[in-house]
Write a protein that holds these residues in place. Structure first.
Motif, mmCIF file in Angstrom:
data_model
loop_
_atom_site.group_PDB
_atom_site.id
_atom_site.type_symbol
_atom_site.label_atom_id
_atom_site.label_comp_id
_atom_site.label_asym_id
_atom_site.label_seq_id
_atom_site.Cartn_x
_atom_site.Cartn_y
_atom_site.Cartn_z
ATOM 1 N N HIS A 105 -3.833 5.773 -26.147
ATOM 2 C CA HIS A 105 -3.325 4.939 -25.052
ATOM 3 C C HIS A 105 -4.485 4.497 -24.162
ATOM 4 O O HIS A 105 -5.261 5.321 -23.680
ATOM 5 N N LEU A 106 -4.579 3.184 -23.947
ATOM 6 C CA LEU A 106 -5.602 2.621 -23.050
ATOM 7 C C LEU A 106 -4.898 2.105 -21.795
ATOM 8 O O LEU A 106 -3.917 1.360 -21.891
ATOM 9 N N THR A 107 -5.412 2.502 -20.640
ATOM 10 C CA THR A 107 -4.799 2.029 -19.400
ATOM 11 C C THR A 107 -5.837 1.286 -18.548
ATOM 12 O O THR A 107 -7.020 1.249 -18.885
ATOM 13 N N THR A 108 -5.387 0.688 -17.467
ATOM 14 C CA THR A 108 -6.281 -0.082 -16.599
ATOM 15 C C THR A 108 -5.625 -0.265 -15.229
ATOM 16 O O THR A 108 -4.488 0.183 -15.025
ATOM 17 N N LEU A 109 -6.331 -0.901 -14.316
ATOM 18 C CA LEU A 109 -5.799 -1.123 -12.966
ATOM 19 C C LEU A 109 -5.470 -2.591 -12.754
ATOM 20 O O LEU A 109 -6.332 -3.447 -12.960
ATOM 21 N N ALA A 110 -4.259 -2.884 -12.340
ATOM 22 C CA ALA A 110 -3.867 -4.255 -11.980
ATOM 23 C C ALA A 110 -3.644 -4.261 -10.470
ATOM 24 O O ALA A 110 -2.518 -4.086 -9.996
ATOM 25 N N TRP A 111 -4.716 -4.426 -9.729
ATOM 26 C CA TRP A 111 -4.671 -4.298 -8.271
ATOM 27 C C TRP A 111 -4.930 -5.619 -7.545
ATOM 28 O O TRP A 111 -4.130 -6.026 -6.707
ATOM 29 N N SER A 112 -6.084 -6.261 -7.830
ATOM 30 C CA SER A 112 -6.461 -7.448 -7.051
ATOM 31 C C SER A 112 -5.420 -8.545 -7.221
ATOM 32 O O SER A 112 -4.951 -8.776 -8.331
ATOM 33 N N GLU A 113 -5.093 -9.209 -6.127
ATOM 34 C CA GLU A 113 -4.057 -10.247 -6.180
ATOM 35 C C GLU A 113 -4.616 -11.597 -5.749
ATOM 36 O O GLU A 113 -5.613 -11.668 -5.017
ATOM 37 N N THR A 114 -3.938 -12.647 -6.203
ATOM 38 C CA THR A 114 -4.394 -13.986 -5.821
ATOM 39 C C THR A 114 -4.197 -14.197 -4.311
ATOM 40 O O THR A 114 -4.920 -14.978 -3.697
ATOM 41 N N GLY A 115 -3.236 -13.479 -3.715
ATOM 42 C CA GLY A 115 -2.958 -13.645 -2.284
ATOM 43 C C GLY A 115 -3.940 -12.890 -1.407
ATOM 44 O O GLY A 115 -4.579 -13.468 -0.523
ATOM 45 N N SER A 116 -4.084 -11.584 -1.640
ATOM 46 C CA SER A 116 -4.990 -10.793 -0.772
ATOM 47 C C SER A 116 -6.373 -10.664 -1.395
ATOM 48 O O SER A 116 -7.230 -9.948 -0.870
ATOM 49 N N ARG A 117 -6.583 -11.309 -2.533
ATOM 50 C CA ARG A 117 -7.892 -11.481 -3.156
ATOM 51 C C ARG A 117 -8.586 -10.140 -3.391
ATOM 52 O O ARG A 117 -7.985 -9.251 -3.980
ATOM 53 N N SER A 118 -9.831 -10.012 -2.905
ATOM 54 C CA SER A 118 -10.558 -8.762 -3.184
ATOM 55 C C SER A 118 -10.091 -7.600 -2.298
ATOM 56 O O SER A 118 -10.541 -6.474 -2.490
ATOM 57 N N HIS A 119 -9.204 -7.846 -1.358
ATOM 58 C CA HIS A 119 -8.697 -6.766 -0.488
ATOM 59 C C HIS A 119 -7.552 -6.058 -1.217
ATOM 60 O O HIS A 119 -6.387 -6.153 -0.824
ATOM 61 N N PHE A 120 -7.932 -5.338 -2.255
ATOM 62 C CA PHE A 120 -6.933 -4.738 -3.160
ATOM 63 C C PHE A 120 -6.049 -3.714 -2.463
ATOM 64 O O PHE A 120 -4.974 -3.381 -2.944
ATOM 65 N N TRP A 121 -6.505 -3.206 -1.303
ATOM 66 C CA TRP A 121 -5.732 -2.186 -0.594
ATOM 67 C C TRP A 121 -4.531 -2.783 0.137
ATOM 68 O O TRP A 121 -3.709 -2.044 0.671
ATOM 69 N N ALA A 122 -4.417 -4.121 0.131
ATOM 70 C CA ALA A 122 -3.323 -4.771 0.871
ATOM 71 C C ALA A 122 -2.568 -5.746 -0.023
ATOM 72 O O ALA A 122 -2.604 -6.957 0.214
ATOM 73 N N PRO A 123 -1.891 -5.261 -1.067
ATOM 74 C CA PRO A 123 -1.184 -6.207 -1.943
ATOM 75 C C PRO A 123 -0.101 -6.958 -1.172
ATOM 76 O O PRO A 123 0.508 -6.409 -0.248
ATOM 77 N N VAL A 124 0.103 -8.222 -1.567
ATOM 78 C CA VAL A 124 1.185 -8.987 -0.940
ATOM 79 C C VAL A 124 2.375 -9.135 -1.901
ATOM 80 O O VAL A 124 3.436 -9.602 -1.511
ATOM 81 N N GLY A 125 2.193 -8.740 -3.149
ATOM 82 C CA GLY A 125 3.305 -8.724 -4.102
ATOM 83 C C GLY A 125 4.372 -7.744 -3.632
ATOM 84 O O GLY A 125 4.066 -6.745 -2.972
ATOM 85 N N THR A 126 5.613 -8.037 -3.998
ATOM 86 C CA THR A 126 6.730 -7.273 -3.422
ATOM 87 C C THR A 126 7.433 -6.387 -4.456
ATOM 88 O O THR A 126 7.369 -6.634 -5.659
ATOM 89 N N ALA A 127 8.113 -5.371 -3.930
ATOM 90 C CA ALA A 127 9.000 -4.523 -4.737
ATOM 91 C C ALA A 127 10.314 -4.405 -3.971
ATOM 92 O O ALA A 127 10.301 -4.063 -2.789
ATOM 93 N N ARG A 128 11.420 -4.727 -4.620
ATOM 94 C CA ARG A 128 12.694 -4.569 -3.898
ATOM 95 C C ARG A 128 13.662 -3.753 -4.738
ATOM 96 O O ARG A 128 13.687 -3.861 -5.970
ATOM 97 N N ARG A 129 14.381 -2.914 -4.053
ATOM 98 C CA ARG A 129 15.363 -2.058 -4.728
ATOM 99 C C ARG A 129 16.564 -2.910 -5.132
ATOM 100 O O ARG A 129 17.077 -3.690 -4.333
ATOM 101 N N GLN A 130 17.003 -2.809 -6.384
ATOM 102 C CA GLN A 130 18.212 -3.514 -6.832
ATOM 103 C C GLN A 130 18.989 -2.553 -7.720
ATOM 104 O O GLN A 130 18.575 -2.289 -8.834
ATOM 105 N N GLN A 131 20.056 -2.007 -7.188
ATOM 106 C CA GLN A 131 20.833 -0.965 -7.864
ATOM 107 C C GLN A 131 19.922 0.172 -8.328
ATOM 108 O O GLN A 131 19.232 0.748 -7.519
ATOM 109 N N GLN A 132 19.914 0.439 -9.632
ATOM 110 C CA GLN A 132 19.142 1.598 -10.103
ATOM 111 C C GLN A 132 17.700 1.246 -10.448
ATOM 112 O O GLN A 132 17.003 2.034 -11.080
ATOM 113 N N GLN A 133 17.252 0.065 -10.042
ATOM 114 C CA GLN A 133 15.921 -0.358 -10.453
ATOM 115 C C GLN A 133 15.131 -0.923 -9.280
ATOM 116 O O GLN A 133 15.680 -1.147 -8.199
ATOM 117 N N PHE A 134 13.840 -1.141 -9.544
ATOM 118 C CA PHE A 134 13.015 -1.899 -8.603
ATOM 119 C C PHE A 134 12.650 -3.218 -9.269
ATOM 120 O O PHE A 134 12.407 -3.270 -10.470
#
Ligand SMILES: Cc1cc2nc3c(=O)[nH]c(=O)nc-3n(C[C@H](O)[C@H](O)[C@H](O)COP(=O)(O)OP(=O)(O)OC[C@H]3O[C@@H](n4cnc5c(N)ncnc54)[C@H](O)[C@@H]3O)c2cc1C
Length: 372
Positions: A105-134
């Motif tokens: 198994h090979l893994t990696t980090l998907a952190w940097s975003e087009t919105g917050s750019r190199s400020h990976f510690w502040a993602p602007v992508g969202t997660a919302r609860r919907q019934q039993q899932q996100f």
């Protein structure tokens, strides 16, 4: 560590011979990754209880440096995998930990975003609860191994909790992921980097790594020390390659009319001397960073930030010197210095970027809160 002895034969049989083609074609080093998996080296940082090698950061630094001396692209794929592994070791399931330890198994980090750019510690992508899932929606700007990894450590804003981010384990092929195509990059061309997006991506509760909103602590506490130290090791490896090729060139090539090698010129020797000092200072700082972390020294986090910034700068300087002292020969592709020069240019823009690190380090040495 017995498995690490296999590393040298993987380097000489697979990694070194394919490095040129990987750069030229921008192809992923799949044969090398498979061989590293079979030798247990993908599981270097996995603990022995799940079948890993139970190695430490010092071991990983040596592996990355050795590989980067021949193929920095492969070294960067492994660097991101080790960063992801550290998170999964702490917060992932035993099944996944065993898959990584077994080299499947090979893994990696998907952190940097087009919105917050190199400020990976502040993602602007969202997660919302919907019934039993996100449900996740985000746009990632550049993910190493995107087209090849089996999983991604994905970040989003928290769904409810406070804090800057939440981490998720996203398996390859999860519906909702889109991947346009890999980059035709300047350097590190063989790492299958690509932007990625999540559009209404459904994840189960079990995909959350840690708690909602605790992503920042994981980034700083777990990943930053590993990423900065291994990124520095990658820079060190390519500096050593550029220096070795330069020394071979300036001692082997001569001015026929003077009956003297290029190294007879004091100017050339002084450039080589300065590059050697720069590489040795980087190694000393890298080794001290590993020690500071192992001994839990108060200056450990300062060292972590310093080592990435200093090694990125050193790689720019040493590869530029190598180009200069080898003249027209280094301008061509056959010496390999031109590739080292291009590969060296990735580190200072990989987040945390050098300029961000200078800001953080400046705050630290001025007694100001660094991450506040
Ligand atoms: C080879 C490679 C592999 C990568 N792999 C991954 C990966 O696996 N996963 C991942 O998540 N990301 C990855 N990235 C993305 C990377 O981490 C950065 O996010 C990205 O390269 C930064 O690009 P940007 O254009 O968004 O930077 P921007 O944020 O637009 O920065 C532009 C400039 O502004 C400067 N700047 C920004 N903020 C400050 C500040 N506060 N103070 C001073 N200067 C500042 C930067 O230093 C930079 O010089 C990779 C990048 C590269 C090049």
């Amino acid at each position: 560590m017995a498995n690490l002895e296999k590393l040298q034969s993987i380097i000489s049989d697979i990694i070194a011979p394919s490095a040129l083609a990987i750069d030229q074609n921008g192809s992923f080093p799949r044969a090398a990754i498979n061989a590293l998996g079979q030798a247990g080296i993908l599981g270097l940082l996995s603990s022995k209880e799940v079948g890993g090698l139970g190695g430490n950061l010092g071991d990983a630094a040596k592996v990355i440096e050795s590989i980067a001396t021949h193929c920095p692209s492969t070294a960067m794929v492994l660097t991101m995998h080790y960063c992801g592994t550290a998170i999964i070791e702490n917060l992932g399931t035993e099944t996944l930990r065993k898959e990584i330890a077994a080299g499947h198994h090979l893994t990696t980090l998907a952190w940097s975003e087009t919105g917050s750019r190199s400020h990976f510690w502040a993602p602007v992508g969202t997660a919302r609860r919907q019934q039993q899932q996100f449900v996740i929606n985000s746009s990632k700007s550049m993910v190493t191994s995107a087209l090849e990894a089996d999983s991604y450590i994905w970040t989003s804003k928290p769904s409810e909790g406070s804090g800057a981010s939440t981490m998720w384990l996203v398996r390859k092929g999860t519906p909702g992921i889109t991947m346009p195509k890999s980059f035709d990059g300047l350097g590190l061309r063989g790492n299958a980097s690509a932007p990625m997006a999540a559009v209404e991506m459904n994840l189960p509760d079990s995909a959350m790594l840690g708690t909602d909103g605790n992503g920042f602590d994981v980034m700083i506490g777990t990943v930053l020390p590993i990423f900065c130290t291994l990124n520095a090791s990658c820079s060190l490896g390519l500096m050593e390659a550029a220096l070795a090729a330069s020394i071979q060139h300036v001692t082997g090539q001569k001015f026929d009319h003077l009956q003297a090698p290029l190294a007879d010129l004091p100017t050339i020797r002084a450039y080589i001397a300065r590059a050697r000092i720069t590489a040795d200072c980087t190694r000393t700082l890298r080794d001290d960073t590993v020690r500071a972390l192992a001994e839990n020294r108060p200056d450990a986090m300062l060292r972590v930030m310093q080592v990435k910034a200093a090694s990125a700068e050193a790689a720019l300087e040493v590869t530029e010197t190598a180009l200069r002292v080898c003249g027209g020969a280094a301008f061509r592709k056959d010496l390999g210095i031109e590739r080292n020069f291009r590969d060296a240019r990735a580190s200072f823009i990989m987040a945390p970027t050098s300029d961000v690190l200078y800001d953080f380090i400046g705050k630290a040495v001025c007694g100001m809160p660094v991450f506040g």
